[in-house]
Scaffold this active site. Structure first.
Site, mmCIF file in Angstrom:
data_model
loop_
_atom_site.group_PDB
_atom_site.id
_atom_site.type_symbol
_atom_site.label_atom_id
_atom_site.label_comp_id
_atom_site.label_asym_id
_atom_site.label_seq_id
_atom_site.Cartn_x
_atom_site.Cartn_y
_atom_site.Cartn_z
ATOM 1 N N ASN B 136 85.202 70.899 100.798
ATOM 2 C CA ASN B 136 84.636 70.620 102.110
ATOM 3 C C ASN B 136 83.344 69.841 101.942
ATOM 4 O OD1 ASN B 136 83.443 70.627 104.584
ATOM 5 N ND2 ASN B 136 83.727 72.808 104.987
ATOM 6 N N PHE B 137 83.444 68.513 102.029
ATOM 7 C CA PHE B 137 82.277 67.642 101.972
ATOM 8 C C PHE B 137 81.992 67.113 103.375
ATOM 9 C CE2 PHE B 137 83.574 66.343 97.402
ATOM 10 C CZ PHE B 137 82.985 67.494 96.899
ATOM 11 N N CYS B 139 81.258 69.323 106.595
ATOM 12 C CA CYS B 139 80.607 70.059 107.674
ATOM 13 C C CYS B 139 79.252 69.437 108.018
ATOM 14 C CB CYS B 139 80.445 71.515 107.252
ATOM 15 S SG CYS B 139 79.881 72.535 108.605
ATOM 16 N N ASN B 204 86.755 65.497 108.998
ATOM 17 C CA ASN B 204 86.069 66.696 109.430
ATOM 18 C C ASN B 204 85.407 66.348 110.766
ATOM 19 O OD1 ASN B 204 84.579 69.188 109.520
ATOM 20 N ND2 ASN B 204 84.878 69.314 107.313
HETATM 21 C C1 FMN Z 1 84.820 76.234 115.006
HETATM 22 C C2 FMN Z 1 85.193 75.294 113.893
HETATM 23 C C3 FMN Z 1 84.883 75.636 112.593
HETATM 24 C C4 FMN Z 1 85.220 74.803 111.538
HETATM 25 N N1 FMN Z 1 84.961 75.198 110.271
HETATM 26 C C5 FMN Z 1 85.347 74.420 109.219
HETATM 27 C C6 FMN Z 1 85.206 74.873 107.898
HETATM 28 O O1 FMN Z 1 84.756 75.980 107.636
HETATM 29 N N2 FMN Z 1 85.626 74.069 106.888
HETATM 30 C C7 FMN Z 1 86.175 72.838 107.123
HETATM 31 O O2 FMN Z 1 86.550 72.138 106.180
HETATM 32 N N3 FMN Z 1 86.310 72.377 108.378
HETATM 33 C C8 FMN Z 1 85.947 73.156 109.438
HETATM 34 N N4 FMN Z 1 86.156 72.715 110.725
HETATM 35 C C9 FMN Z 1 86.774 71.379 110.943
HETATM 36 C C10 FMN Z 1 88.278 71.438 111.107
HETATM 37 O O3 FMN Z 1 88.913 71.917 109.931
HETATM 38 C C11 FMN Z 1 88.880 70.058 111.426
HETATM 39 O O4 FMN Z 1 88.601 69.172 110.364
HETATM 40 C C12 FMN Z 1 88.356 69.460 112.700
HETATM 41 O O5 FMN Z 1 88.232 70.451 113.689
HETATM 42 C C13 FMN Z 1 89.235 68.314 113.234
HETATM 43 O O6 FMN Z 1 90.557 68.727 113.575
HETATM 44 P P1 FMN Z 1 91.027 69.064 115.093
HETATM 45 O O7 FMN Z 1 90.693 67.887 115.941
HETATM 46 O O8 FMN Z 1 92.488 69.362 114.988
HETATM 47 O O9 FMN Z 1 90.262 70.264 115.535
HETATM 48 C C14 FMN Z 1 85.840 73.557 111.793
HETATM 49 C C15 FMN Z 1 86.161 73.225 113.107
HETATM 50 C C16 FMN Z 1 85.849 74.077 114.152
HETATM 51 C C17 FMN Z 1 86.232 73.723 115.565
#
Ligand code: FMN
Ligand code: FAD
Ligand code: SF4
Ligand code: SF4
Ligand code: SF4
Lengths: 444, 433
Positions: B136-137, B139, B204
């Site tokens: 995970n690069f 957040c 991300n």
């Molecule tokens: C509440 C929340 C927490 C997230 N936590 C992480 C995380 O811990 N690690 C990570 O790699 N991405 C995290 N993400 C990103 C998601 O994995 C994803 O890359 C992003 O939401 C885009 O996809 P989507 O449009 O389907 O939601 C998080 C997203 C949300 C909404």
């Protein structure tokens, strides 16, 4: 053709060809794709959706609507058919205002539910018109099951049994399969031979043989079927009708509403059907409404439904009553027929006013007469032709669990079985559940 | 039914729909429910280093953008990585993998940017039997301020270095998850490839503030009167993610590098589009958070119906199909001329096309006294705005002018293919002569 609405007596050809075509065409045509998308977009995709709970066959309504909204009505249809193989007919005939749509959260919020029934039709039509069947049979089990009655309950049971790999033979007294789908449902709800087409499509699963013109009590016996098959399903509906028990019942042109409807359903040229100038329908259910409405659509001048109790007791839904009054049928409440009079054929019906009190119905001494060239009795269908030796529950076959009768190896489903409302969708659910139970007991 | 079986860098799953590392994959309970609903795989919520876990805020952590009828279009969050003890997560991962052999289970990792920390965590996860790791690069909030997440993802050299450590200390397939909060996504992708990554996943979340409370004058979500930027995701970010996926898929340096597509996947159609632009599979977060795990069933039925209709027998037939048709602006045919046409029978006379064109575009729609709307071909530049705002589908369409036909706006006849690289107005083109 010189007959008109005002031709006295019972006559055919009261209307123009255009009128007949209009009156007996599809009452709620299929949604256009754009209409369906907009209607589907209104669905909130509820969790544990109340609409789904209200559907007797528990169709996953939010899932199928979402599948429509994302442009895959065929996938939607499969979602529907996996719960309700007669989802096409149900989409047309279900009183949705008392079932799924009554429960829809948008009905609560705005008084305007998601149009579930019409969306269901959109999806099922999309798949059925391709002529493909979405299911295949499991490996053959070598087991055989007899189903008596090819109505919704029998067809639903047969399909599920065939899908599970059993070989099914359906016996039906009538010349055509479909039960009341073919002989009873109002013609404008499923025009264009839909009932027969649906049976043909359903049979594509394979493994189901239908023998028409064979009935229990007339050639077939339950003992014989039990010997020949591993299990038996009784889905014989309600083949009898209640008698009026009023003077003059045997006069000509006093008919059973279900017979009138069956004849009407089987006649492709509605202009050939004879109808009275003044028609009186006695009863307060779906059959009474359908007989009255279709009398009006055939060109009767005056059609009256006479019901012996108050409006709130009528088993026909408010929507159906409104539909009847909308086409010009008059509904009288709290009146009971005393006698039919006439010289050889019906001419008038004499009614007494009633009072619905704690001690039951009381007839008042005040009476009145209605002109009637034709009198239709729609005061309820009854179980008839059921084999000896089955325990009854009231006037129907007693069942426990998923349709198990008092006789081992014999199940009952649909209108003939006790419990559940007398609706197409309930018959489908009961047939399906009986099949699952049979499968479990044959394979377990 | 088309076969949706997916093989992504050797990791097999019954379909190409994985849940992205996020709350839906936070613990065993969720993940098992997801598998029961039909998800092909999950990337477990990001694990941190050993020691006391991070903490989350105790007020609202999401902000949202809605469409008409409160349809959720975009979601913003200020959540951090897992706030549960490492030991508990590892135990649960192991249990779930044992029970769900046919599903993909990837562990997402984020630890401080030093060799020891990575070596350590890789050893800790070895026994879980997980199928791979995702770095995970990406957040963009909270963790970045501590030198992790997008703080690493924004520096290609760091990406390369950490990826190398991971490949050195672990035999697991390694996916590098990229942040979109950079100027050119090809650079971090190239760095990941140089470091030995088996695949990249993107995007991300995008740094964002969803809304401002106009009474308290604080960004939302608001914690005790203050707000901070969070990560944006959901349907609204899909166009950004699609472009980034396509850039990596078609770039010389990264062509062929497997991609796991993420960002706004909500229906089977979104997934198919990501795959056509080169993603080998997709990951989903917001759609599941909005509708629950059951959405995957529509994705499965929809994608398989589509593949059946296109006679595709494996998802590999779809992957990358649109990549050759992504090009640079300078290669677009400038002699392709179209004009808007209004179907008068379909028009409901709402006048939206007129307002849009008259006020904000090229004054190319005429409105008569009886509200008949017609296109003035001598003004129409074919921008498409009227079509985009018209409430009636296919009421306005574009007619392609034939070669040799007069373009009434320019007074010139339509010629054969020619692009900017040879256009007389292009100084570079002139210099080349
Ligand atoms: C509440 C929340 C927490 C997230 N936590 C992480 C995380 O811990 N690690 C990570 O790699 N991405 C995290 N993400 C990103 C998601 O994995 C994803 O890359 C992003 O939401 C885009 O996809 P989507 O449009 O389907 O939601 C998080 C997203 C949300 C909404
Ligand atoms: C006029 C009318 C209108 C209706 N409209 C609606 C509506 O709009 N919506 C709705 O949901 N429901 C409606 N219903 C109710 C619905 O039609 C029934 O609930 C449903 O058809 C019951 O299905 P079934 O399979 O149990 O019985 P049936 O449909 O009655 O089928 C029974 C079958 O068994 C056969 N059979 C009977 N006895 C024997 C025997 N001894 N041997 C062999 N075969 C036999 C019959 O020929 C028939 O084919 C209506 C009913 C009527 C009468
Ligand atoms: S079967 Fe009938 S009750 Fe069930 S969803 Fe369809 S229309 Fe509604
Ligand atoms: S209750 Fe209404 S809105 Fe909710 S899922 Fe059912 S049809 Fe959709
Ligand atoms: S936006 Fe479409 S429907 Fe409205 S006036 Fe223009 S062409 Fe007609």
């Amino acid at each position: 053709m010189s007959n008109s609405q005002f031709t006295p007596g019972v006559a055919s050809g009261r209307l123009s060809a255009d009128d007949y075509t209009r009156n007996f065409s599809d009452i709620a045509p299929r949604l256009e794709p754009h209409e369906a998308r907009v209607a589907a977009d209104r669905c909130y995709f509820c969790h544990d959706a109340p609409c789904m709970t209200a559907c007797p066959t528990s169709i996953d309504i939010p899932l199928f609507i979402r599948q429509i909204a994302t442009g895959t009505p065929e996938a939607a249809a499969k979602t529907i058919f996996s719960q309700n193989i007669l989802g096409g007919m149900c989409a047309r005939v279900c009183p949705t205002e008392q079932l799924c749509e009554e429960a829809c959260v948008r009905e609560t919020a705005e008084g305007k539910p998601v149009e579930i029934g019409r969306l269901q039709r959109f999806a099922t039509d999309s798949l059925m018109e391709k002529g493909t069947h979405p299911f295949t049979r499991d490996k053959a089990t070598g087991k055989t099951v007899a189903v008596v009655g090819a109505g919704p309950a029998g067809l639903s049971a047969a399909h599920r049994l065939a899908m599970k790999g059993h070989d099914v033979t359906i016996y039906d007294a009538r010349p055509k399969a479909g039960g009341l789908n073919e002989y009873g449902i109002a013609s404008y709800k499923a025009p264009g031979g839909f009932a027969a087409a649906e049976v043909g499509w359903l049979l594509k699963i394979g493994g189901i043989r239908i023998e028409n013109g064979k009935s229990l009590g007339n050639g077939l016996t339950l003992d014989g079927l039990k010997k020949q098959f591993d299990a038996v399903v009784l889905a014989i509906g309600l083949a009898g009708v209640n008698a009026l028990r009023a003077e003059g019942e045997s006069l000509a042109n006093v008919v059973n509403a279900v017979d009138f409807i069956a004849e009407l359903r089987q006649e492709p040229d509605k202009a050939k059907l004879k109808i009275g100038r003044d028609v009186v329908v006695i009863g307060g259910g779906m059959t009474a409404v359908d007989a009255a409405v279709q009398s009006k659509l055939l060109g009767a001048e005056n059609v009256t439904i006479a019901y012996r109790r108050g409006r709130e007791k009528m088993s026909a839904s408010t929507d159906e009553q409104d539909h009847a009054t909308g086409v010009g049928v008059r509904i009288l409440h709290n009146v009971a027929p005393v006698r039919v009079t006439g010289n050889g054929a019906a001419h008038e019906v004499e009614f007494a006013y009633t009072e619905d009190g704690p001690q039951g119905l009381k007839l008042s001494s005040e009476t009145f007469r209605l002109k009637a060239d034709q009198v239709m009795k729609a005061i309820g269908q009854t179980l008839s032709g059921q084999p000896e030796g089955l325990k009854l529950d009231g006037a129907k076959i007693a069942v426990t669990g998923a349709g198990r009768t008092s006789v081992p190896g014999v199940w009952a489903a649909g209108d003939c079985a006790a419990g559940g409302e007398d609706l197409t969708v309930t018959a489908v659910a009961e047939g399906r559940d009986a099949a699952e139970d049979i499968h479990a007991s044959l394979m377990g | 039914m088309a076969n949706l079986q997916s093989n992504f860098i050797g990791i097999k799953s019954p379909n190409p729909f994985w849940l992205a590392s996020a709350p839906p994959t936070d613990k065993k309970y969720n993940v098992e429910r997801a598998f029961e609903a039909g998800w092909g795989g999950v990337v477990w919520k990001t694990l941190g280093a050993e020691g006391p876990p991070v903490v989350n805020v105790n007020g609202p952590r999401y902000g949202a953008i809605w469409g008409a009828d409160r349809r959720l279009l975009g979601l913003n969050n200020i959540e951090l990585i897992t706030d549960r003890p490492l030991e508990v997560n590892l135990q649960e991962i192991k249990e779930v993998k044992r029970k769900w052999r046919d599903r993909a289970l990837i562990i997402s990792l984020m630890v401080p940017c030093d060799e020891e920390s990575w070596k350590d965590i890789l050893k800790r996860i070895e026994g879980t039997e997980a199928d791979g790791v995702e770095l995970n690069f990406g957040c963009p909030h909270g963790m970045a301020e501590r030198g992790m997440g997008s703080a690493v993802g924004q520096v290609p050299e760091y990406i390369e270095m950490v990826t190398r450590w991971v490949k050195q200390y672990s035999r697991m397939p390694c996916i590098v998850k990229l942040t979109p909060n950079i100027t050119d996504v090809r650079r971090p992708a190239e760095a990941a490839k140089r470091g030995g990554a088996d695949a990249v996943s993107l995007i991300n979340t995008i740094n964002s503030i969803t809304s401002v409370d106009l009474d308290s004058f604080a960004p939302e979500p608001t914690i005790d009167g203050k707000g901070t930027h969070g990560g944006y995701c959901g349907p609204a970010v899909k166009p950004i993610a699609l472009n980034m996926v396509a850039e990596i898929a078609r770039s010389e340096a990264t062509r062929g590098l497997p991609i796991s597509g993420i960002g706004g996947v909500t229906t089977w159609r979104d997934a198919a589009e990501f795959m056509a632009l080169g993603a080998g599979n997709v990951q989903v977060c917001t759609a599941a958070m909005t509708y629950g795990f059951k959405v995957v069933q529509e994705m499965i039925s929809g994608l398989s119906q589509y593949m059946d209709e296109k006679c595709m027998t494996s998802t590999a037939d779809l992957v990358g199909r649109a990549v050759p048709n992504v090009t640079d602006w300078q290669y677009l045919n400038l002699n392709y001329v179209t004009k808007a046409v209004i179907d008068q029978d379909a028009c409901i006379k709402c006048g939206r096309c007129y307002a849009a064109c008259e006020d904000t575009s090229h004054q190319a729609i005429d409105m008569s006294a009886d509200r008949t709307f017609t296109v003035k071909e001598e003004e129409c530049v074919a921008c498409n705005l009227c079509i985009d705002v018209c409430p009636v589908e296919s009421c306005i369409t574009m007619r392609t002018l034939d070669q040799g036909e007069l373009d009434k706006r320019t007074g010139r006849k339509v010629g054969t293919y020619a692009n900017w690289t040879t256009h007389p107005n292009n100084p570079a083109a002139k210099a080349a002569e």
